[in-house]
Scaffold this active site. Sequence first.
Site, short mmCIF file in Angstrom:
data_model
loop_
_atom_site.label_atom_id
_atom_site.label_comp_id
_atom_site.label_asym_id
_atom_site.label_seq_id
_atom_site.Cartn_x
_atom_site.Cartn_y
_atom_site.Cartn_z
N ASP A 301 -0.47 -8.59 -16.41
CA ASP A 301 0.74 -7.82 -16.68
C ASP A 301 1.90 -8.68 -17.16
OD1 ASP A 301 -0.43 -5.40 -16.15
OD2 ASP A 301 0.11 -5.40 -14.04
N TYR A 385 1.23 1.65 -12.64
CA TYR A 385 1.68 0.98 -11.41
C TYR A 385 3.15 0.60 -11.49
CZ TYR A 385 -2.34 0.39 -8.34
OH TYR A 385 -3.35 0.62 -7.44
#
Length: 639
Positions: A301, A385
């Site tokens: 990420d 998320y």
Amino acid sequence: MTITERPATTTAHPLDPMTAEEVNAVRAALEQAGLLGEHVRFTFVALEEPDKDSVLAHEPGQAVDRRFRAVLLDLATGVSHDTVVSATRSTVDSMRRLDPAVDGQPPIIDTEFELVEQIVNADERWTGALRRRGIDPATVRAAPLSAGVYDEPGERGRRIIRSLGFQQFHDADHPWAHPVDGLCAHIDLTRREVLRVVDHREFPVPQEPGNFDDPEVTGPPRTSLKPIEITQPEGPSFTVDGHRVRWENWDLRIGFNEREGLTLHQVSFHERPVLHRASIAEMVVPYADPSPVRFWQNYFDCGEYMFARYTNSLELGCDCLGEIHYFDTVVADDFGRPRTIRNGICMHEEDYGVLWKHTDVFTGSRETRRQRRLVISFFTTVGNYDYGFYWYFSLDGTIQLECKATGITFTSAYPEEGHKHASQVAPGLGAPFHQHLFCARLDVAVDGRHNAVEEVEAERVPVSDGNPHGNAFRAKRTRLRTEAEAARLADNAKARTWHIVNTESRNRYGDNVAYVLRPEGQPVMLADDAASVHARGTFATKHLWVTPYHPEQRYPAGDLVNQHPGGAGLPSWTRADRDVDGQDIVVWHTFGLTHFPRPEDWPVMPVDRAGFTLTPQGFFDRNPTLDVPPSSNGHCHPS
């Protein structure tokens, strides 16, 4: 509950975060150099931090040459350049054309995300597969997902993403509840074409809504919770000067960039240095489903998505409670224009229970002191998320980092015969097993720059003449002298910790002063050693790495993570097996969560936590909080 004013910064410090004016200056310099054009986009812009010697030598008011790294991508050709630009001098100091097969690809950007549905809906293989399932392609959201590196036909050297589909029944419907499983598109972003459609198996699309913001799903809100108010009538105990923060005995600087998010600099306690720099330098989320449409799922990420670009604007009363000081943050968009994220960083004090307490049977004394800590945090959303990163600084010299993972679990189908690699979270809806593995880069400076790491663990002592009753145990201490020796795993069965000692500074007992890294000791990467993600995310296979400080060694999986074949970063650097005993060192710590989702994680996941703690060990000669006064509310002592 109030918000304190943000004082203006009058003098630039070498570590001050990037400003909107500097983003504009970087874009202007690149344009003047002829490096921009109709199809060129900015995939990364951040402060090129000066090396440590330059930072430590800086004097207030001294002129600062503000230099920035900008990675450019030509969407039409796929050609990318890595540049360093001086916003102060309006010059391009360096430029290098990247070789995707060797260097990897620049991060994936918003402009490309927006192309995905257009690309897949123009491909008859994709739309035909949906129609065979009885699905209107116009109702399917195509998720743009990093591709990893696999031996797939025709992908080498191309800019690739993969896409899974999720059906959305109306504009307010969360599509994660309705995965169109068994179907995946492999996409060339430069040519804007689908290379391959994998149509492995038809699964029923789960129908139950997952709209956690819909009263028809949640039911009426409860009315039993009474208000909690957190007040500081005399204001907060911290002071802020630009991005420098002083609180009790702590002194530190706050930084921010779009790859790491919140960074901390020049952290000292009682005017003694502890950390030169601290950040979350990378994270990887490897998934466990080996199916033909999901085996490639692993997301870096930080390096692939520049996850701090998606930092949330925090809101008083929702994200933060109490007497709050906010810092705005600045990132660059795909066109190299500044975007200010209002209230991107939150800072406040909070009560943290009992600091110390004793009731003495001999003297009758009864004393209690309350613990308090300074909290500095930010939250970012990456796809499904949401991650919050909270740094805590306590009155006793303890530092903690806590990552709060929440949001929506990635979903799949859950067939009637069951699923070996996913949990059922709703009828026919699966949530694949996965890990969230973070890497903290800790440029340590415990009482100075001559540091080393000692592994300390509990060791049983066998029965002997010196231990006739077998009750003895001791602390086994091992100095980790080279990079190879310092690649370590945690072991909770032995209470294993790592002491970061200053080899030249001793306390009054003759011991090296230290800070202790206390790991949580959860599993590291569970993928097989032969897996592609193992090669690309080798940093996540150990809890501890130690390297000599090097200004260019900043990211544990390497500079360009997207589609990098692997081996970059920590495994490459540590092959030299350099000396780390009594040197200026960087400690890298992997920690995280292994997530076997549960029904209670759906349709939105309560916060799960992971982190680590740094505590002083012989850094002081006695408890440094003896001078903390009793609480002043009049209720501490019996009348």
